[in-house]
Scaffold this motif. Structure first.
Motif, short mmCIF file in Angstrom:
data_model
loop_
_atom_site.label_atom_id
_atom_site.label_comp_id
_atom_site.label_asym_id
_atom_site.label_seq_id
_atom_site.Cartn_x
_atom_site.Cartn_y
_atom_site.Cartn_z
N PRO A 82 2.56 10.79 6.66
CA PRO A 82 1.83 10.76 5.40
C PRO A 82 1.70 9.34 4.85
CG PRO A 82 4.11 11.24 4.91
CD PRO A 82 3.99 11.01 6.42
N THR A 83 2.23 8.30 5.58
CA THR A 83 2.17 6.95 5.03
C THR A 83 1.29 6.05 5.88
OG1 THR A 83 4.16 6.25 6.21
CG2 THR A 83 4.47 7.10 3.98
N THR A 84 0.69 5.06 5.22
CA THR A 84 -0.15 4.08 5.89
C THR A 84 0.02 2.74 5.19
OG1 THR A 84 -2.38 3.66 6.74
CG2 THR A 84 -2.23 4.54 4.50
N THR A 85 -0.38 1.68 5.86
CA THR A 85 -0.28 0.34 5.30
C THR A 85 -1.69 -0.23 5.14
OG1 THR A 85 1.86 -0.02 6.35
CG2 THR A 85 0.65 -1.98 5.65
N ILE A 86 -1.94 -0.80 3.95
CA ILE A 86 -3.21 -1.44 3.64
C ILE A 86 -2.95 -2.93 3.48
CG2 ILE A 86 -5.08 -1.62 1.94
CD1 ILE A 86 -4.40 1.35 1.19
N GLU A 87 -3.64 -3.77 4.25
CA GLU A 87 -3.48 -5.22 4.16
C GLU A 87 -4.73 -5.85 3.56
OE1 GLU A 87 -2.47 -7.08 7.87
OE2 GLU A 87 -0.45 -6.24 7.84
N LYS A 103 2.24 -0.37 1.27
CA LYS A 103 2.52 0.90 1.95
C LYS A 103 2.20 2.04 0.98
CE LYS A 103 6.01 -0.72 5.21
NZ LYS A 103 5.03 -1.45 5.90
N TRP A 104 1.34 2.96 1.41
CA TRP A 104 0.91 4.07 0.56
C TRP A 104 1.38 5.38 1.16
CZ3 TRP A 104 -3.85 7.37 0.85
CH2 TRP A 104 -4.01 8.13 -0.31
N ASN A 105 1.97 6.22 0.32
CA ASN A 105 2.46 7.53 0.73
C ASN A 105 1.52 8.59 0.15
OD1 ASN A 105 3.80 10.01 0.96
ND2 ASN A 105 5.80 9.01 0.92
N ALA A 106 0.87 9.35 1.02
CA ALA A 106 -0.09 10.36 0.60
C ALA A 106 0.45 11.77 0.83
CB ALA A 106 -1.40 10.16 1.35
N SER A 107 1.77 11.93 0.77
CA SER A 107 2.37 13.23 1.09
C SER A 107 1.95 14.33 0.12
CB SER A 107 3.89 13.12 1.14
OG SER A 107 4.39 12.63 -0.08
N ASN A 108 1.48 13.94 -1.08
CA ASN A 108 1.06 14.94 -2.08
C ASN A 108 -0.41 15.34 -1.93
OD1 ASN A 108 0.28 12.34 -2.85
ND2 ASN A 108 0.22 12.87 -5.02
N LEU A 109 -1.11 14.79 -0.94
CA LEU A 109 -2.53 15.07 -0.77
C LEU A 109 -2.78 15.92 0.47
CD1 LEU A 109 -3.92 11.52 -1.56
CD2 LEU A 109 -3.87 13.49 -3.08
N THR A 110 -3.95 16.55 0.52
CA THR A 110 -4.32 17.37 1.67
C THR A 110 -5.03 16.52 2.72
OG1 THR A 110 -6.44 17.93 0.64
CG2 THR A 110 -4.61 19.44 0.24
#
Length: 95
Positions: A23-28, A65-72
């Protein structure tokens, strides 16, 4: 937001990695001069889901680092604005 080394010559927003992610990704991104920076995330129909960064940053390259675990699962759009520079990119959340 974490600053990484080096002084960039241009504004840039890189493709997130990994992509697709769960659920996580990195944006640079890079900014060549101190700027007020906003980094926002939108869903595929343009509704703003949140503001990841909204503050003055010194020149440099950064990763967030973004965590999108609360999204579908789905396609999301992230937008960087720094001074007159605006750029958007798509990312895919696959659960």
């Amino acid at each position: 937001v974490e600053q990484i080394s080096g002084l960039p010559e241009d504004y840039s927003l890189s493709q997130n990695y990994p992509n697709p992610f769960n659920p996580t990704t990195t944006i640079e991104f890079s900014i060549p001069q101190a700027s007020y920076v906003t980094l926002e995330v939108f869903n595929s129909i343009g509704e703003r889901l949140g503001e990841l960064i909204s503050k003055e940053l010194s020149s440099g390259s950064y990763n967030y680092k973004w965590n999108a675990s609360n999204l579908t699962s789905g396609i999301y759009i992230y937008k960087l604005q720094a001074g007159d520079f605006i750029q958007t990119k798509k990312m895919v959340l696959m659960k």
